[in-house]
Design an enzyme around this catalytic site. Structure first.
Site, PDB file in Angstrom:
ATOM      1  N   GLU A 106       8.520 -21.303 -18.317  1.00  0.00           N
ATOM      2  CA  GLU A 106       8.406 -19.904 -17.910  1.00  0.00           C
ATOM      3  C   GLU A 106       9.548 -19.067 -18.515  1.00  0.00           C
ATOM      4  O   GLU A 106       9.338 -17.937 -18.953  1.00  0.00           O
ATOM      5  CB  GLU A 106       8.388 -19.810 -16.371  1.00  0.00           C
ATOM      6  CG  GLU A 106       8.327 -18.412 -15.793  1.00  0.00           C
ATOM      7  CD  GLU A 106       7.118 -17.581 -16.227  1.00  0.00           C
ATOM      8  OE1 GLU A 106       6.195 -18.099 -16.873  1.00  0.00           O
ATOM      9  OE2 GLU A 106       7.129 -16.366 -15.939  1.00  0.00           O
ATOM     10  N   GLY A 145       1.936  -2.949   5.270  1.00  0.00           N
ATOM     11  CA  GLY A 145       2.624  -4.129   5.810  1.00  0.00           C
ATOM     12  C   GLY A 145       1.604  -5.147   6.272  1.00  0.00           C
ATOM     13  O   GLY A 145       0.421  -5.056   5.930  1.00  0.00           O
ATOM     14  N   HIS A 201      12.698 -36.793 -29.085  1.00  0.00           N
ATOM     15  CA  HIS A 201      11.557 -37.319 -29.839  1.00  0.00           C
ATOM     16  C   HIS A 201      11.132 -36.363 -30.953  1.00  0.00           C
ATOM     17  O   HIS A 201      10.029 -36.448 -31.450  1.00  0.00           O
ATOM     18  CB  HIS A 201      10.383 -37.627 -28.899  1.00  0.00           C
ATOM     19  CG  HIS A 201      10.717 -38.669 -27.879  1.00  0.00           C
ATOM     20  ND1 HIS A 201      10.838 -40.002 -28.181  1.00  0.00           N
ATOM     21  CD2 HIS A 201      11.010 -38.562 -26.559  1.00  0.00           C
ATOM     22  CE1 HIS A 201      11.173 -40.674 -27.092  1.00  0.00           C
ATOM     23  NE2 HIS A 201      11.290 -39.816 -26.095  1.00  0.00           N
ATOM     24  N   LYS A 229      -1.755  -6.416 -19.624  1.00  0.00           N
ATOM     25  CA  LYS A 229      -1.449  -6.999 -18.311  1.00  0.00           C
ATOM     26  C   LYS A 229      -2.527  -8.001 -17.905  1.00  0.00           C
ATOM     27  O   LYS A 229      -2.236  -9.052 -17.364  1.00  0.00           O
ATOM     28  CB  LYS A 229      -1.327  -5.876 -17.272  1.00  0.00           C
ATOM     29  CG  LYS A 229      -0.925  -6.355 -15.886  1.00  0.00           C
ATOM     30  CD  LYS A 229       0.489  -6.891 -15.876  1.00  0.00           C
ATOM     31  CE  LYS A 229       0.854  -7.558 -14.564  1.00  0.00           C
ATOM     32  NZ  LYS A 229       2.020  -8.452 -14.716  1.00  0.00           N
ATOM     33  N   TRP A 269      -3.883  -1.528  -1.201  1.00  0.00           N
ATOM     34  CA  TRP A 269      -3.878  -2.763  -1.986  1.00  0.00           C
ATOM     35  C   TRP A 269      -4.232  -3.841  -0.975  1.00  0.00           C
ATOM     36  O   TRP A 269      -3.409  -4.221  -0.162  1.00  0.00           O
ATOM     37  CB  TRP A 269      -2.486  -2.989  -2.583  1.00  0.00           C
ATOM     38  CG  TRP A 269      -2.384  -4.236  -3.406  1.00  0.00           C
ATOM     39  CD1 TRP A 269      -1.879  -5.439  -3.019  1.00  0.00           C
ATOM     40  CD2 TRP A 269      -2.760  -4.393  -4.768  1.00  0.00           C
ATOM     41  NE1 TRP A 269      -1.940  -6.336  -4.054  1.00  0.00           N
ATOM     42  CE2 TRP A 269      -2.467  -5.718  -5.140  1.00  0.00           C
ATOM     43  CE3 TRP A 269      -3.325  -3.534  -5.720  1.00  0.00           C
ATOM     44  CZ2 TRP A 269      -2.719  -6.207  -6.415  1.00  0.00           C
ATOM     45  CZ3 TRP A 269      -3.565  -4.036  -6.984  1.00  0.00           C
ATOM     46  CH2 TRP A 269      -3.257  -5.355  -7.323  1.00  0.00           C
ATOM     47  N   CYS A 279       0.874  -1.171   0.000  1.00  0.00           N
ATOM     48  CA  CYS A 279       0.000   0.000   0.000  1.00  0.00           C
ATOM     49  C   CYS A 279       0.911   1.220   0.000  1.00  0.00           C
ATOM     50  O   CYS A 279       2.126   1.104   0.148  1.00  0.00           O
ATOM     51  CB  CYS A 279      -0.842   0.044   1.271  1.00  0.00           C
ATOM     52  SG  CYS A 279      -1.838  -1.421   1.527  1.00  0.00           S
TER      53      CYS A 279
END
Ligand code: M6R
Length: 609
Positions: free
Chosen positions: A481, A102, A504, A604, A75, A2
Site C-alpha cells: 500500500e 452520525g 531472490h 476515483k 451519505w 452527511c
C-alpha cells in the site's frame, strides 16, 4: 458522513438559503436530499433520493414557505438511499422534523420500545427514533418545551450525532445538539445558521461558533444560546472570524482533500466501530460455513484483502484467497462454484473489475458478500449480505481513510469468526477488542507527533529515482500500500516485496543511497526482518524504518525512522503503520510539485475493465 444545515432568518425565505447551503455541503454526501420549513405552525417537507440538482429539478426545493428550516444531504449508513430514508424525518404527528449526521448505536432497542408504545416508523434509518423520542416526551408531558424534549431524547441516545430539530409547537426556533459529529453555528446580521461545516454558510457570514461535544444550541430570531446537555447550564461563547476562502473551507482549511482525509482517520475509524453487530454476525456466519473464500478487490482495496487473509488465518484459522479482481476470472473463473464464497471489497462499489468477478461468480452460484463505502452502489445490490464501512465520501483519488476503515471492519469480521469458532482465548479476544477501540487515538497520536518528521524525510528523498517498500507477514500488505500511494500520487517508481523475497532477485537493484522503507512492527517476523535490514544496509541502502516507539535496535540501523505507539497487536498493525506511508506519499507529491488530489491518468472510481 452527511451534511446538516438549518437557518433562522429575520425575514425572507429559508428554503432557497438551505438549498444553496446544502449544495456547498454536497461533498459530505449526495445520495438523497431533503428540506423542512415551518410556516403558520405547520411543517412542510420536500425530500427525495438522488443528487441535489436532480431532486431540485423535479421538486423545486426553493418552493417551501417560512423563515425557518432545516436540511440534509445524505451519505447512507443505514437504510438504502431511497426517498423514505431521506431526511428530514418526522414523528407520527408530523409536528417534529429532525436532520442528523452520525450513527445512533442503540436505535434498534429504542425503536423496539417506541413501536411497543404505538409509534409507527416509516424509514429504516436510525435517525427516525429521535423524532419519535421527542414526540414521546411531549406525549408524557405536553407542557414540556422543545429544548427539554430534545434534552430528554439525546440523553437516551448512544452514539454520534449532530442534530437539528424543528417543531410546529415552537415555530420560532431550531434546537441542535452535538456528540462527536461536527456542528458549527454561523452568526449573520439578520440570521443564525447551524451546519455540519463552515462552507455551508461562509458566503453569508464568516462569524462562526464551534459547538462542543455534549452541547445543545437554541437558534431563534434573537440569536443563539448554548447549553450543556448534562445539566442544561448555559455556556457563553463568542463567534470567531473565519478568514478562509470558500475553496479552503470545503477542505476545512487543509490545502488538499488527501491530507484532510488522512487527518480524518481517527474519526472514520471510530465510525467503523459502531452499529455493525448484526452485519458482522451475518457475514461471519457465511464465512464460517464456506468451503473456500476468495477476497476479491482492486488497488488499495486489494491490499486490505491481503491483510485480511492474515487476519482470518491467524485469528479464525480460516484460509482465504486474496485475488486481484482483474485476474479473478482468468485464475478462478472455471473453478468457482456453489461452494465458493466471494467477499468483494470496493470503496466505491462500482469498480468494473470487481463487479465482473462478482458477476462471473454469481453465474456459477457462488455466495457474494460485500464490503463497501457506498450504500446503494452496484456491489450492495448484487451482494447476498453487505457491510458499510462508514467512511463518508472520499474525494482525493488516493484511498486513505477508506483503506484503514476497510482494515478495521475486516479485523472485526475475523474476530467475530474467531469467537464463533472458539479459536483464541478470551484474554486475547478482550485484548484485541480493546486495542481496536483505542486505534483511533493511536492514529491521532501518529499524525500529531510524526507528520513533521515525515515531511522532513520527504524533503530529504525528494529526488530519489526509485523506492523499495519491504515488510514481512501482514506488513507485506502495508508495504504494497505504501508503494501504491507513492507511485500514484508522487509519480515515484517503487517496488514492494515481502522482505524475505528481496534476496531472490530485487536486492540486485540496491546501490549506495537507494531508499528502502521497512515496516517494522514488533511481531513474530521482527528478528528475521532485522536480518533483511542488515542485508540491505550492507549494500549501501538508505533505511527508512517505520518502527514502534523506542525500538532502539532498529533506530541504530536506520538512516531515518518514524515511530508509532508501542503494543499494537500484529493483526491490527497495518492500520497505524500505513499512516506514515500515506503522509510520505502526500509530502513527496508536494515536494515534487504535483497535486495529490488529482493524479494524472487516474479516476476515483474505475468503471471500465
Ligand atoms: O472503489 P474501489 O475500492 O473498488 O477502488 C479500487 C481501486 O481502484 C482503488 O483502490 C485505487 O487503487 C486507488 N486509486 C488507490 O489509492
Amino acid at each position: 458522513m452527511c451534511g446538516i444545515f438549518g437557518c433562522v432568518l429575520k425575514q425572507g425565505n429559508a428554503a432557497p438559503v438551505i438549498h444553496a447551503s446544502l449544495k456547498r455541503l454536497e461533498y459530505r454526501g449526495y445520495d438523497s436530499v431533503g428540506i423542512a420549513t415551518i410556516s403558520n405552525s405547520e411543517i412542510h417537507v420536500k425530500k427525495d433520493q438522488g443528487k441535489i440538482d436532480d431532486v431540485h429539478k423535479i421538486l423545486n426545493l426553493d418552493d417551501l414557505p417560512g423563515t425557518i428550516g432545516i436540511g440534509h444531504t445524505r451519505w447512507a449508513t443505514h437504510g438504502a438511499p431511497l426517498k423514505v430514508n431521506a431526511h428530514p424525518h418526522t414523528d407520527c404527528t408530523e409536528q417534529i422534523a429532525v436532520v442528523h449526521n452520525g450513527i445512533i448505536e442503540n436505535f434498534s432497542e429504542l425503536k423496539f420500545e417506541l413501536e411497543n408504545r404505538g409509534h409507527v416508523f416509516r424509514s429504516k434509518t436510525d435517525t427516525e427514533v429521535v423524532a419519535h423520542l421527542i414526540e414521546e416526551s411531549f406525549k408524557r408531558n405536553p407542557s414540556l418545551s422543545l429544548v427539554d424534549a430534545v434534552l430528554d431524547a439525546v440523553k437516551k441516545i448512544d452514539g454520534s450525532y449532530a442534530l437539528a430539530v424543528v417543531s410546529a409547537k415552537e415555530p420560532d426556533k431550531i434546537v441542535c445538539a452535538r456528540n462527536e459529529s461536527p456542528l458549527v453555528i454561523g452568526v449573520g446580521e439578520d440570521a443564525v445558521y447551524c451546519a455540519s461545516d463552515i462552507p455551508a454558510f461562509l458566503p453569508v457570514t464568516n462569524r462562526a461558533v464551534f459547538v462542543n461535544n455534549g452541547e445543545l444550541v437554541i437558534l431563534s430570531p434573537e440569536g443563539y444560546e448554548i447549553r450543556k446537555i448534562q445539566d442544561a447550564s448555559m455556556v457563553t461563547r463568542e463567534p470567531k472570524v473565519i478568514d478562509w476562502t470558500p475553496e479552503m473551507a470545503v477542505k476545512q482549511g487543509y490545502p488538499h482533500f488527501m491530507i484532510k482525509e488522512i487527518h480524518e482517520q481517527p474519526e472514520t475509524l471510530r465510525n467503523t466501530l459502531r452499529f455493525q453487530e448484526h452485519y458482522l454476525d451475518l457475514i461471519s456466519t457465511f464465512l464460517d460455513r464456506a468451503r473456500e473464500v476468495f477476497l476479491v478487490a482492486c488497488g488499495t482495496s486489494y491490499h486490505a484483502c491481503l491483510a485480511a487473509s492474515y487476519m482470518f488465518s491467524k485469528l479464525a484459522f480460516l484460509a482465504t484467497y486474496p485475488v486481484m479482481a482483474s485476474e479473478f476470472i482468468e485464475q478462478h473463473g472455471k473453478s468457482v462454484n456453489i461452494d465458493s464464497t466471494i467477499l468483494a471489497v470496493s470503496q466505491s462499489g462500482e469498480t468494473a473489475d470487481t463487479l465482473a468477478a462478482v458477476t462471473c461468480s454469481q453465474q456459477r452460484a457462488a455466495t457474494i458478500l460485500g464490503l463497501t463505502n457506498t450504500i446503494g452502489s452496484t456491489l450492495t445490490r448484487v451482494s447476498r449480505v453487505y457491510i458499510g464501512q462508514q467512511s463518508g465520501p472520499e474525494i482525493g483519488v488516493a484511498a486513505t481513510k477508506t483503506f484503514t476503515s476497510q482494515l478495521s471492519v475486516l479485523a472485526q469480521l475475523a474476530l467475530r469468526l474467531s469467537k464463533k469458532r472458539g479459536k483464541i482465548s478470551q484474554d486475547e479476544m478482550d485484548m484485541l477488542e480493546e486495542k481496536l477501540e483505542t486505534l483511533p487515538e493511536t492514529v491521532e497520536t501518529i499524525i500529531m507527533t510524526q507528520e513533521e518528521k515525515v515531511k522532513q524525510i520527504a524533503h530529504k528523498y525528494r529526488d530519489a529515482k526509485i523506492f523499495f517498500f519491504l515488510g514481512r507477514g501482514i506488513s507485506t500488505a502495508t508495504a504494497y500500500e505504501g508503494r501504491l500511494k507513492l507511485m500514484e500520487i508522487a509519480y515515484v517508481p517503487a517496488i514492494a516485496f515481502p522482505a524475505g523475497e528481496s534476496k531472490h532477485g530485487p536486492i540486485s537493484l540496491i546501490e549506495e543511497g537507494f531508499p528502502v522503507v521497512f515496516i517494522c512492527p514488533r511481531d513474530g517476523c521482527y528478528k528475521t526482518l532485522i536480518g533483511n535490514i542488515m542485508e540491505m544496509k550492507a549494500r549501501g541502502a538508505s533505511i527508512i524504518a517505520i518502527i514502534e516507539e523506542g525500538d532502539e535496535e532498529i533506530k541504530a540501523l536506520a538512516n531515518d525512522y518514524v515511530e508509532v505507539p508501542r503494543g499494537i497487536p500484529e493483526v491490527l498493525s497495518p492500520i497505524p503503520f500505513v499512516i506514515p506511508l500515506q503522509l510520505l506519499a502526500y509530502y513527496m507529491a508536494l515536494e515534487r510539485g504535483h497535486n495529490p488530489d488529482t493524479p494524472r491518468n487516474l479516476a476515483k472510481s474505475v468503471t471500465v475493465k
